[in-house]
Design a protein around this motif. Structure first.
Motif, PDB file in Angstrom:
ATOM      1  N   LEU A   2       0.837  -1.196   0.000  1.00 60.00           N
ATOM      2  CA  LEU A   2       0.000   0.000   0.000  1.00 60.00           C
ATOM      3  C   LEU A   2       0.873   1.248   0.000  1.00 60.00           C
ATOM      4  CD1 LEU A   2      -2.436  -1.183   2.837  1.00 60.00           C
ATOM      5  CD2 LEU A   2      -2.703  -1.532   0.368  1.00 60.00           C
ATOM      6  N   ALA A   3       0.641   2.137  -0.954  1.00 64.07           N
ATOM      7  CA  ALA A   3       1.362   3.416  -1.015  1.00 64.07           C
ATOM      8  C   ALA A   3       0.460   4.497  -0.443  1.00 64.07           C
ATOM      9  CB  ALA A   3       1.757   3.741  -2.452  1.00 64.07           C
ATOM     10  N   ILE A   4       0.992   5.273   0.525  1.00 63.13           N
ATOM     11  CA  ILE A   4       0.159   6.270   1.190  1.00 63.13           C
ATOM     12  C   ILE A   4       0.899   7.596   1.353  1.00 63.13           C
ATOM     13  CG2 ILE A   4      -1.038   4.474   2.535  1.00 63.13           C
ATOM     14  CD1 ILE A   4       0.592   5.534   4.985  1.00 63.13           C
ATOM     15  N   ASP A   5       0.130   8.611   1.603  1.00 60.60           N
ATOM     16  CA  ASP A   5       0.647   9.914   2.023  1.00 60.60           C
ATOM     17  C   ASP A   5       0.035  10.173   3.395  1.00 60.60           C
ATOM     18  OD1 ASP A   5       1.245  12.538   2.526  1.00 60.60           O
ATOM     19  OD2 ASP A   5       0.071  13.373   0.872  1.00 60.60           O
ATOM     20  N   ALA A   6       0.826   9.977   4.442  1.00 62.53           N
ATOM     21  CA  ALA A   6       0.298  10.045   5.806  1.00 62.53           C
ATOM     22  C   ALA A   6      -0.182  11.435   6.193  1.00 62.53           C
ATOM     23  CB  ALA A   6       1.349   9.571   6.802  1.00 62.53           C
ATOM     24  N   LEU A   7       0.159  12.446   5.402  1.00 60.81           N
ATOM     25  CA  LEU A   7      -0.257  13.809   5.724  1.00 60.81           C
ATOM     26  C   LEU A   7      -1.690  14.091   5.308  1.00 60.81           C
ATOM     27  CD1 LEU A   7       3.002  15.730   4.699  1.00 60.81           C
ATOM     28  CD2 LEU A   7       2.281  15.034   6.990  1.00 60.81           C
ATOM     29  N   HIS A   8      -2.285  13.194   4.521  1.00 57.17           N
ATOM     30  CA  HIS A   8      -3.657  13.399   4.048  1.00 57.17           C
ATOM     31  C   HIS A   8      -4.542  12.234   4.486  1.00 57.17           C
ATOM     32  CE1 HIS A   8      -1.294  16.064   1.406  1.00 57.17           C
ATOM     33  NE2 HIS A   8      -2.371  16.817   1.413  1.00 57.17           N
ATOM     34  N   GLU A   9      -5.612  12.563   5.165  1.00 52.19           N
ATOM     35  CA  GLU A   9      -6.497  11.579   5.780  1.00 52.19           C
ATOM     36  C   GLU A   9      -7.038  10.564   4.776  1.00 52.19           C
ATOM     37  OE1 GLU A   9      -7.903  10.042   9.268  1.00 52.19           O
ATOM     38  OE2 GLU A   9      -6.835  11.953   9.108  1.00 52.19           O
ATOM     39  N   GLU A  10      -7.445  11.035   3.580  1.00 53.96           N
ATOM     40  CA  GLU A  10      -8.065  10.139   2.607  1.00 53.96           C
ATOM     41  C   GLU A  10      -7.094   9.064   2.112  1.00 53.96           C
ATOM     42  OE1 GLU A  10      -6.664  13.863   0.411  1.00 53.96           O
ATOM     43  OE2 GLU A  10      -7.696  13.368   2.294  1.00 53.96           O
ATOM     44  N   SER A  11      -5.787   9.338   2.243  1.00 53.85           N
ATOM     45  CA  SER A  11      -4.792   8.373   1.783  1.00 53.85           C
ATOM     46  C   SER A  11      -4.673   7.186   2.733  1.00 53.85           C
ATOM     47  CB  SER A  11      -3.433   9.064   1.639  1.00 53.85           C
ATOM     48  OG  SER A  11      -2.456   8.183   1.126  1.00 53.85           O
ATOM     49  N   LEU A  12      -5.204   7.317   3.942  1.00 54.71           N
ATOM     50  CA  LEU A  12      -5.056   6.265   4.954  1.00 54.71           C
ATOM     51  C   LEU A  12      -6.192   5.248   4.943  1.00 54.71           C
ATOM     52  CD1 LEU A  12      -3.857   8.430   7.990  1.00 54.71           C
ATOM     53  CD2 LEU A  12      -2.472   7.307   6.242  1.00 54.71           C
ATOM     54  N   THR A  13      -7.204   5.470   4.108  1.00 59.75           N
ATOM     55  CA  THR A  13      -8.367   4.560   4.103  1.00 59.75           C
ATOM     56  C   THR A  13      -7.980   3.135   3.729  1.00 59.75           C
ATOM     57  OG1 THR A  13      -8.872   5.214   1.818  1.00 59.75           O
ATOM     58  CG2 THR A  13      -9.994   6.424   3.582  1.00 59.75           C
ATOM     59  N   SER A  14      -6.903   2.970   2.952  1.00 57.41           N
ATOM     60  CA  SER A  14      -6.484   1.622   2.554  1.00 57.41           C
ATOM     61  C   SER A  14      -6.007   0.793   3.748  1.00 57.41           C
ATOM     62  CB  SER A  14      -5.374   1.703   1.506  1.00 57.41           C
ATOM     63  OG  SER A  14      -4.251   2.405   2.014  1.00 57.41           O
ATOM     64  N   LEU A  15      -5.724   1.449   4.874  1.00 53.11           N
ATOM     65  CA  LEU A  15      -5.253   0.738   6.069  1.00 53.11           C
ATOM     66  C   LEU A  15      -6.403   0.261   6.952  1.00 53.11           C
ATOM     67  CD1 LEU A  15      -2.333   3.118   7.173  1.00 53.11           C
ATOM     68  CD2 LEU A  15      -2.228   1.195   5.583  1.00 53.11           C
ATOM     69  N   ASN A  16      -7.590   0.786   6.704  1.00 47.94           N
ATOM     70  CA  ASN A  16      -8.725   0.526   7.602  1.00 47.94           C
ATOM     71  C   ASN A  16      -9.069  -0.956   7.734  1.00 47.94           C
ATOM     72  OD1 ASN A  16      -8.924   3.251   8.062  1.00 47.94           O
ATOM     73  ND2 ASN A  16     -10.641   3.575   6.664  1.00 47.94           N
ATOM     74  N   GLY A  17      -8.819  -1.725   6.683  1.00 48.97           N
ATOM     75  CA  GLY A  17      -9.158  -3.148   6.726  1.00 48.97           C
ATOM     76  C   GLY A  17      -8.363  -3.942   7.749  1.00 48.97           C
ATOM     77  N   TYR A  18      -7.286  -3.356   8.267  1.00 46.48           N
ATOM     78  CA  TYR A  18      -6.442  -4.054   9.239  1.00 46.48           C
ATOM     79  C   TYR A  18      -6.614  -3.513  10.653  1.00 46.48           C
ATOM     80  CZ  TYR A  18      -4.326  -5.205   4.784  1.00 46.48           C
ATOM     81  OH  TYR A  18      -4.138  -5.622   3.487  1.00 46.48           O
ATOM     82  N   LEU A  19      -7.412  -2.461  10.791  1.00 44.58           N
ATOM     83  CA  LEU A  19      -7.564  -1.794  12.085  1.00 44.58           C
ATOM     84  C   LEU A  19      -8.935  -2.098  12.661  1.00 44.58           C
ATOM     85  CD1 LEU A  19      -6.028   1.635  10.972  1.00 44.58           C
ATOM     86  CD2 LEU A  19      -4.837  -0.348  11.948  1.00 44.58           C
ATOM     87  N   HIS A  20      -9.084  -3.249  13.284  1.00 46.01           N
ATOM     88  CA  HIS A  20     -10.355  -3.696  13.842  1.00 46.01           C
ATOM     89  C   HIS A  20     -10.246  -3.864  15.351  1.00 46.01           C
ATOM     90  CE1 HIS A  20     -12.026  -4.455   9.888  1.00 46.01           C
ATOM     91  NE2 HIS A  20     -11.019  -5.244   9.574  1.00 46.01           N
ATOM     92  N   GLU A  21     -11.378  -3.749  16.014  1.00 46.12           N
ATOM     93  CA  GLU A  21     -11.404  -3.997  17.447  1.00 46.12           C
ATOM     94  C   GLU A  21     -10.941  -5.423  17.729  1.00 46.12           C
ATOM     95  OE1 GLU A  21     -14.979  -4.463  20.538  1.00 46.12           O
ATOM     96  OE2 GLU A  21     -14.601  -2.368  20.001  1.00 46.12           O
ATOM     97  N   GLY A  22     -10.070  -5.559  18.692  1.00 49.95           N
ATOM     98  CA  GLY A  22      -9.555  -6.876  19.054  1.00 49.95           C
ATOM     99  C   GLY A  22      -8.330  -7.298  18.268  1.00 49.95           C
ATOM    100  N   LYS A  23      -7.939  -6.529  17.261  1.00 52.96           N
ATOM    101  CA  LYS A  23      -6.771  -6.854  16.449  1.00 52.96           C
ATOM    102  C   LYS A  23      -5.602  -5.934  16.812  1.00 52.96           C
ATOM    103  CE  LYS A  23      -8.586 -10.126  13.947  1.00 52.96           C
ATOM    104  NZ  LYS A  23      -8.070 -11.528  14.040  1.00 52.96           N
ATOM    105  N   THR A  24      -4.387  -6.471  16.679  1.00 55.23           N
ATOM    106  CA  THR A  24      -3.192  -5.708  17.020  1.00 55.23           C
ATOM    107  C   THR A  24      -2.300  -5.546  15.800  1.00 55.23           C
ATOM    108  OG1 THR A  24      -3.203  -6.529  19.305  1.00 55.23           O
ATOM    109  CG2 THR A  24      -1.132  -5.613  18.475  1.00 55.23           C
ATOM    110  N   VAL A  25      -1.926  -4.302  15.532  1.00 52.39           N
ATOM    111  CA  VAL A  25      -1.009  -3.973  14.438  1.00 52.39           C
ATOM    112  C   VAL A  25       0.264  -3.399  15.050  1.00 52.39           C
ATOM    113  CG1 VAL A  25      -0.613  -2.400  12.498  1.00 52.39           C
ATOM    114  CG2 VAL A  25      -2.799  -3.580  12.719  1.00 52.39           C
ATOM    115  N   SER A  26       1.396  -3.740  14.482  1.00 56.70           N
ATOM    116  CA  SER A  26       2.658  -3.141  14.904  1.00 56.70           C
ATOM    117  C   SER A  26       3.341  -2.501  13.707  1.00 56.70           C
ATOM    118  CB  SER A  26       3.585  -4.193  15.521  1.00 56.70           C
ATOM    119  OG  SER A  26       4.798  -3.603  15.966  1.00 56.70           O
ATOM    120  N   LEU A  27       4.114  -1.458  13.961  1.00 54.98           N
ATOM    121  CA  LEU A  27       4.870  -0.790  12.911  1.00 54.98           C
ATOM    122  C   LEU A  27       6.329  -1.206  13.014  1.00 54.98           C
ATOM    123  CD1 LEU A  27       3.480   2.872  13.065  1.00 54.98           C
ATOM    124  CD2 LEU A  27       2.590   0.905  11.820  1.00 54.98           C
ATOM    125  N   LEU A  28       6.923  -1.525  11.879  1.00 53.72           N
ATOM    126  CA  LEU A  28       8.327  -1.903  11.834  1.00 53.72           C
ATOM    127  C   LEU A  28       8.974  -1.202  10.649  1.00 53.72           C
ATOM    128  CD1 LEU A  28      10.573  -3.734  13.020  1.00 53.72           C
ATOM    129  CD2 LEU A  28       9.841  -5.504  11.420  1.00 53.72           C
TER     130      LEU A  28
END
Length: 348
Positions: A174-200
């Motif tokens: 996924l290619a994103i521009d973190a400075l713009h909110e609309e660019s982050l929608t592609s990450l939403n599928g991994y951000l669910h209640e009960g799920k854990t994401v880590s950044l590396l």
């Protein structure tokens, strides 16, 4: 007050708790033997019991950020005493910095790892292969997140995304521009209640900016990139678990210039599926992939199907992983001797 299920507590962990004494909490930070816990009763500070210290033998016996632990609350205080770490569903770790053979725990019980890499001049496929190998070894699922899309043209972005897809083997890119909110929608599928994401990722690739955007507030300091080499400055100095507004948990980790592996050869096979497939097509089973007739790898390099740099990366990481496996079985000194002997015989 925290909902344990929202924090990622599920049957895998509940089954271990069973009838054991103690309350359940999840470690949010760890520093100098003091742990911040999120539990049903709220947030508290905790330390390890004397018995825990007595029984612990290895680094991974101790808690790290993301761990689920059993603890005893101290009456009348927001404090607790940790006496057990529940078995982990996954564990991100690396070789600790310095000459000692020590493991450094990074994050536990992670479902998805965002492998954060910048699309600017700091773009490095070989580094991404190393990170990908570490994620496969951890037991979590990898997702490549390519940041700073705003610093690249569309054509350059597409070319770099394609290059990452060629080494990702099914892992989302996924290619994103973190400075713009609309660019982050592609990450939403991994951000669910009960799920854990880590950044590396390496220092300065935009992890702190991404964390701030996902949380909707400034929790991590950010700095601008250096003009002379387009590299960001290191800002995150510790590991920390955060609750996301939309549900789920995210763990930030300090950036690294180099990731020294703490894993084995199985992860190398998953990371380099194309190379291993070609190796199975060689004319001779004991082909060393140098000048032997009928070598499928050398033929692929000559035809352009496989890049020479990727094959060199495979050899390097496979040797590193092989040494780590031998070290675990026989100890560091014997593993080093076996490595030297193997290099002399041409079997390493």
């Amino acid at each position: 007050m925290y909902n344990l299920q929202a924090l990622g507590y599920r049957e895998f962990f509940a089954g271990q708790h069973g009838s054991k004494e103690g309350k359940v909490g999840r470690i949010a930070t760890a520093s100098n033997g003091i742990y911040k816990l999120f539990a049903e009763d709220g947030e508290l500070r905790a330390h390890l019991s004397g018995r825990f210290h007595h029984l612990a033998e290895h680094t991974r016996d101790y808690p790290c950020v993301g761990d689920w632990v059993l603890f005893q609350a101290v009456d009348g205080e927001d404090k607790g005493i940790i006496h057990e770490v529940l078995q982990r569903s996954s564990l991100l770790s690396r070789h600790a910095a310095g000459p000692k053979q020590e493991e450094q725990l990074m994050a536990a019980n992670v479902d998805t790892v965002f492998l954060v890499n910048a699309l600017n001049q700091d773009f490095n496929l070989r580094r991404m292969e190393r990170y990908l190998m570490q994620v496969y070894e951890s037991g979590a699922s990898p997702v490549f997140v390519l940041t700073k899309k705003d610093l690249c043209g569309d054509k350059e972005t597409d070319e770099k995304v394609q290059a990452v897809e060629e080494i990702a083997f099914g892992a989302p890119v996924l290619a994103i521009d973190a400075l713009h909110e609309e660019s982050l929608t592609s990450l939403n599928g991994y951000l669910h209640e009960g799920k854990t994401v880590s950044l590396l990722g390496s220092s300065g690739v935009g992890k702190s900016t991404l964390i701030n955007r996902l949380l909707g507030r400034e929790v991590q300091k950010t700095q601008t990139i250096r003009e002379e080499d387009a590299k960001g400055r290191h800002t995150t100095t510790h590991r920390e678990l955060f609750l996301l507004p939309r549900g789920g948990v995210i763990i930030d980790t300090p950036g690294m210039r180099e990731l020294q592996l703490w894993s084995g050869e199985d992860a190398a096979g998953e990371t380099f599926q194309d190379v291993e497939r070609l190796a199975g097509q060689c004319k001779f089973r004991d082909c060393r992939h140098e000048q032997e007739p009928g070598c499928a790898i050398q033929n692929a390099i000559e035809s352009g199907e496989l890049s020479a740099d990727r094959y060199k990366s495979y050899v390097k990481l496979q040797r590193e992983a092989k040494f780590l496996d031998l070290k675990e079985k026989y100890g560091a000194h014997r593993a080093a001797r076996m490595q030297v002997e193997g290099l002399k015989k041409g079997t390493w």
